[in-house]
Design a protein around this motif. Structure first.
Motif, short mmCIF file in Angstrom:
data_model
loop_
_atom_site.label_atom_id
_atom_site.label_comp_id
_atom_site.label_asym_id
_atom_site.label_seq_id
_atom_site.Cartn_x
_atom_site.Cartn_y
_atom_site.Cartn_z
N VAL A 1 3.02 8.03 -12.91
CA VAL A 1 1.95 8.68 -12.48
C VAL A 1 2.12 9.43 -11.23
O VAL A 1 1.29 10.16 -10.70
CB VAL A 1 0.64 7.76 -12.13
N GLY A 2 3.40 9.55 -10.83
CA GLY A 2 3.67 10.51 -9.71
C GLY A 2 3.20 11.82 -9.79
O GLY A 2 2.64 12.51 -8.99
N HIS A 3 3.45 12.50 -11.16
CA HIS A 3 2.86 14.08 -11.19
C HIS A 3 1.45 14.02 -11.34
O HIS A 3 1.13 15.12 -11.34
CB HIS A 3 3.55 14.43 -12.74
N ILE A 4 0.92 12.98 -11.53
CA ILE A 4 -0.68 12.94 -11.32
C ILE A 4 -1.25 12.77 -9.87
O ILE A 4 -2.06 13.89 -9.70
CB ILE A 4 -1.36 11.90 -12.12
N SER A 5 -0.66 11.75 -9.34
CA SER A 5 -1.50 11.55 -8.00
C SER A 5 -0.58 11.78 -6.76
O SER A 5 -0.90 11.58 -5.38
CB SER A 5 -2.04 10.13 -7.89
N GLY A 6 0.82 11.85 -7.23
CA GLY A 6 1.67 11.87 -5.93
C GLY A 6 2.27 10.54 -5.60
O GLY A 6 3.27 10.01 -4.97
N ALA A 7 1.78 9.42 -6.36
CA ALA A 7 2.18 8.02 -6.26
C ALA A 7 2.28 7.54 -5.10
O ALA A 7 3.26 6.98 -4.80
CB ALA A 7 3.46 7.82 -7.10
N HIS A 8 1.26 7.37 -4.29
CA HIS A 8 1.21 6.69 -3.10
C HIS A 8 1.15 5.27 -3.19
O HIS A 8 1.95 4.68 -2.44
CB HIS A 8 0.11 7.27 -2.12
N PHE A 9 0.14 4.73 -3.65
CA PHE A 9 -0.20 3.20 -3.87
C PHE A 9 -0.01 2.61 -2.60
O PHE A 9 0.02 1.29 -2.37
CB PHE A 9 1.12 2.64 -4.69
N ASN A 10 -0.39 3.19 -1.43
CA ASN A 10 -0.29 2.73 -0.18
C ASN A 10 -1.05 3.67 0.90
O ASN A 10 -0.76 4.45 1.15
CB ASN A 10 1.12 2.46 0.12
N PRO A 11 -2.11 3.04 1.50
CA PRO A 11 -3.15 3.76 2.34
C PRO A 11 -2.38 4.30 3.50
O PRO A 11 -2.69 5.66 3.79
CB PRO A 11 -4.06 2.66 2.82
N ALA A 12 -1.41 3.77 3.94
CA ALA A 12 -0.48 4.10 5.09
C ALA A 12 0.44 5.49 4.68
O ALA A 12 0.25 6.39 5.67
CB ALA A 12 0.30 3.04 5.67
N VAL A 13 0.69 5.33 3.65
CA VAL A 13 1.65 6.41 3.39
C VAL A 13 0.50 7.75 2.93
O VAL A 13 1.03 8.92 3.37
CB VAL A 13 2.03 6.09 1.68
N THR A 14 -0.60 7.34 2.37
CA THR A 14 -1.50 8.52 2.25
C THR A 14 -1.92 9.16 3.46
O THR A 14 -2.03 10.28 3.77
CB THR A 14 -2.70 8.07 1.55
N LEU A 15 -2.10 8.22 4.64
CA LEU A 15 -2.39 8.93 6.03
C LEU A 15 -1.56 9.82 6.51
O LEU A 15 -1.41 10.80 7.09
CB LEU A 15 -2.83 7.66 6.85
N ALA A 16 -0.21 8.95 6.42
CA ALA A 16 0.93 9.70 6.90
C ALA A 16 1.38 11.08 6.37
O ALA A 16 1.68 12.30 6.93
CB ALA A 16 2.34 9.11 6.80
#
Length: 223
Positions: free
Chosen positions: A52-67
């Protein structure tokens, strides 16, 4: 726009669900050797990145999203929807596991075996390295994009082997919150709700500082 955000958030929900379902599930079973657990976590991260990386960027982690948002690689207005999807995905996974796996003494909660201060430092360092790899392979066009899942999965495994015995090597608030809620180990949860955010921000900022702008031919260190 709303539909696209819904689809991306759903992809984040599924990816985080898979992370906890397979990762924490392997712990809850109680029959999988300890040395294999980090490999399972790394493998599911890599697999879901390719899925799903091509759909959402595949963060799966709130800390990664914030960074990503702090370094302007992700829209700030989408941070809260992503967070909700990630935390709910983790909680849903543990809720399902608790219903289908016989009673277990552990839900895969991350509990420090060292002092809280040292545990905080460990989680910051591990999260920084995780994000350093993620932002490099995900945002720099000179990186081997096809290898992103393998690189990120590998750093998850390495961090788990090094820091797992000290803090559980969470590096992810969504990965830690759900098991802690079901296991009743919320007293040290503050570590996992703060350190990953600090660490991923540090890792992302450091990479931004060393990133070479290929459009500037005179930039020092550029090829």
């Amino acid at each position: 726009m709303i539909k696209a955000l819904y689809q991306k958030s759903l992809a984040e929900f599924i990816g985080t669900f898979a992370l906890l379902f397979f990762g924490c599930g392997s712990i809850m079973l109680g029959i999988i050797p300890d040395f294999a657990i980090p490999i399972i976590f790394g493998a599911v991260v890599a697999t879901m990145i390719y899925t799903v990386g091509h759909i959402s960027g595949a963060h799966f982690n709130p800390a990664v999203t914030l960074a990503f948002a702090i370094t302007r690689h992700f829209p700030i207005r989408q941070v809260i929807p992503y967070w909700l999807a990630q935390f709910l995905g983790g909680i849903a996974a543990i809720a399902l596991l608790s219903a289908i796996i016989p009673a277990s003494a552990s839900y895969g909660a991350t509990i420090p075996t060292i002092s809280t201060g040292v545990a905080l430092i460990w989680e910051i360092i591990l999260s920084a390295f995780l994000m350093f790899v993620i932002i490099a392979v995900a945002t720099d066009t000179r990186a081997e994009g096809v290898m992103a899942g393998i690189a990120i999965g590998t750093i998850v495994v390495l961090c788990s082997y090094l820091g797992g015995s000290f803090t559980g090597a969470s590096m992810n608030p969504a990965r830690s919150l759900a098991p802690a809620l079901f296991q009743g180990t919320m007293n040290t949860m503050w570590i996992y709700l703060t350190a990953p955010f600090i660490g991923t921000t540090i890792g992302a900022v450091i990479y931004q500082l060393i990133r070479c702008d290929i459009s500037n031919k005179n930039a020092k260190g550029c090829c």
